[in-house]
Design an enzyme around this catalytic site. Structure first.
Site, PDB file in Angstrom:
ATOM      1  N   ASN A  12       0.909  -1.295  -0.097  1.00 52.88           N
ATOM      2  CA  ASN A  12      -0.118  -0.002   0.106  1.00 52.88           C
ATOM      3  C   ASN A  12       0.751   1.355  -0.145  1.00 52.88           C
ATOM      4  O   ASN A  12       0.671   2.092   0.667  1.00 52.88           O
ATOM      5  CB  ASN A  12      -1.112   0.064   1.303  1.00 52.88           C
ATOM      6  CG  ASN A  12      -2.112   1.133   0.983  1.00 52.88           C
ATOM      7  OD1 ASN A  12      -2.223   1.590  -0.110  1.00 52.88           O
ATOM      8  ND2 ASN A  12      -2.366   1.398   2.230  1.00 52.88           N
ATOM      9  N   GLU A  38       1.207  -3.004  -5.356  1.00 57.73           N
ATOM     10  CA  GLU A  38       0.749  -1.612  -4.951  1.00 57.73           C
ATOM     11  C   GLU A  38       1.852  -0.755  -4.466  1.00 57.73           C
ATOM     12  O   GLU A  38       1.744  -0.312  -3.278  1.00 57.73           O
ATOM     13  CB  GLU A  38      -0.365  -1.640  -3.974  1.00 57.73           C
ATOM     14  CG  GLU A  38      -1.303  -0.203  -4.155  1.00 57.73           C
ATOM     15  CD  GLU A  38      -2.738  -0.652  -3.287  1.00 57.73           C
ATOM     16  OE1 GLU A  38      -3.546   0.463  -3.408  1.00 57.73           O
ATOM     17  OE2 GLU A  38      -2.948  -1.506  -2.718  1.00 57.73           O
ATOM     18  N   ASP A 151      -1.848 -10.114  -4.566  1.00 60.44           N
ATOM     19  CA  ASP A 151      -3.058  -9.566  -4.129  1.00 60.44           C
ATOM     20  C   ASP A 151      -4.045  -9.699  -4.916  1.00 60.44           C
ATOM     21  O   ASP A 151      -4.385  -9.229  -6.139  1.00 60.44           O
ATOM     22  CB  ASP A 151      -3.126  -8.011  -3.697  1.00 60.44           C
ATOM     23  CG  ASP A 151      -4.416  -7.611  -3.234  1.00 60.44           C
ATOM     24  OD1 ASP A 151      -5.371  -8.141  -2.989  1.00 60.44           O
ATOM     25  OD2 ASP A 151      -4.510  -6.111  -2.953  1.00 60.44           O
ATOM     26  N   ASN A 153      -7.364  -9.701  -4.544  1.00 58.24           N
ATOM     27  CA  ASN A 153      -8.585  -9.116  -4.467  1.00 58.24           C
ATOM     28  C   ASN A 153      -9.929  -9.897  -4.379  1.00 58.24           C
ATOM     29  O   ASN A 153     -10.917  -9.406  -4.912  1.00 58.24           O
ATOM     30  CB  ASN A 153      -9.008  -7.973  -5.174  1.00 58.24           C
ATOM     31  CG  ASN A 153      -8.182  -6.605  -4.663  1.00 58.24           C
ATOM     32  OD1 ASN A 153      -8.373  -6.312  -3.573  1.00 58.24           O
ATOM     33  ND2 ASN A 153      -7.370  -5.917  -5.358  1.00 58.24           N
ATOM     34  N   HIS A 250      -2.277  -4.487   4.600  1.00 53.39           N
ATOM     35  CA  HIS A 250      -2.393  -6.033   4.167  1.00 53.39           C
ATOM     36  C   HIS A 250      -1.118  -6.388   5.194  1.00 53.39           C
ATOM     37  O   HIS A 250      -0.334  -5.784   5.925  1.00 53.39           O
ATOM     38  CB  HIS A 250      -1.909  -6.342   2.861  1.00 53.39           C
ATOM     39  CG  HIS A 250      -2.749  -5.889   1.987  1.00 53.39           C
ATOM     40  ND1 HIS A 250      -3.628  -6.742   1.061  1.00 53.39           N
ATOM     41  CD2 HIS A 250      -3.541  -4.785   1.352  1.00 53.39           C
ATOM     42  CE1 HIS A 250      -4.321  -6.365   0.260  1.00 53.39           C
ATOM     43  NE2 HIS A 250      -4.463  -5.019   0.270  1.00 53.39           N
TER      44      HIS A 250
END
Length: 261
Positions: A12, A38, A151, A153, A250
């Site tokens: 992130n 990310e 990730d 999602n 995360h």
């Protein structure tokens, strides 16, 4: 036997993670290959010298839009080849897939789209899933030993989310997404964490930042995965989630493999 530890971690924002102790954690040598999603940065905005000093070779694939998406490898094992993107225009513009070839396997690091911002992105998510699976099918014909980390999602099963009933209409736990993952796993893929921990409850890798208590109460989702082609499952020695590592919303997920030199 040689052991290779792989970590997948949605940070992130790599610069934000660095400000929260990411480099101190990296100095503990948590893995041989660390796959980041990310990253939200370009190469020139990251202290690469500090990563090199810790013994990590870096390969980044950033989004064209600044401060958005992006994936990266930090690796102590030099790959034979690294490929940015997978030939899907929107995905490649958003920096969502990077692939590295190693002697024992080919590693795909992916940041699957989220559909939480609206119907148009949810529709794109379904398009992306189909495009990505087509890429994997083609790649598998050339490189049969594949590892797909990232990730995703998607929380696959009810056991992978703290409130399955309350989230049955939430992006990331929609029936269509879960069905895609059902089908994908029947095509010869193995979810390493569930392979090692078939019915482990409360094993999550993401917690909403909207309410600080959510992570303390472990009201999370398991949406970060390390999946492998079935021919690698015999090399799998360990799979784990590391919830105590807290540089992001995360946490890292880990898989350890053994190979004969």
């Amino acid at each position: 036997m040689s052991t290779i530890r792989i970590i997948s971690y949605n940070v992130n924002g790599i610069r934000a993670a660095m400000n929260k102790g990411f480099m101190d954690w990296l100095a503990t040598h948590p893995a041989d290959i660390i796959c980041l999603q990310e990253i939200k940065a370009e190469k020139e905005n990251i202290d690469l010298a500090a990563l090199y000093a810790l013994g990590y070779e870096t390969h980044l694939f950033s989004a064209q839009k600044k401060g958005y998406s992006g994936v990266a490898f930090l690796t102590r094992i030099s790959p034979l080849k690294v490929t940015n993107g997978h030939g899907a225009t929107i995905s490649d513009e958003e920096g969502r897939v990077i692939t590295a070839e190693f002697k024992e396997f080919t590693l795909i690091n992916a940041y699957f789209p989220s559909g939480t911002s609206g119907d148009h992105r949810q529709s794109y998510k379904y398009q992306w899933l189909d495009e990505f699976n087509d890429y994997l099918k083609k790649l598998r014909k050339i490189h049969p030993h594949l590892i797909v980390v990232g990730d995703y999602n998607i929380a696959h099963r009810e056991i992978d989310i703290h409130d399955p009933k309350g989230n049955k209409k939430s992006s990331g736990f929609l029936p269509e997404e879960r069905t895609w993952m059902d089908q994908w796993l029947t095509e010869g893929w193995v979810d390493t964490y569930r392979h090692c921990h078939p019915e482990q409850k409360g094993a999550y890798s993401w917690w909403s930042q909207r309410f600080p208590s959510v992570r303390l109460q472990n009201k999370g989702w398991r949406i970060d995965y390390i999946c492998v082609t079935g021919n690698l499952s015999g090399h799998l020695k360990k799979a784990a989630i590391l919830p105590d590592v807290k540089h992001s919303d995360h946490c890292p997920v880990l898989a350890e493999f053994s190979f004969t030199p």
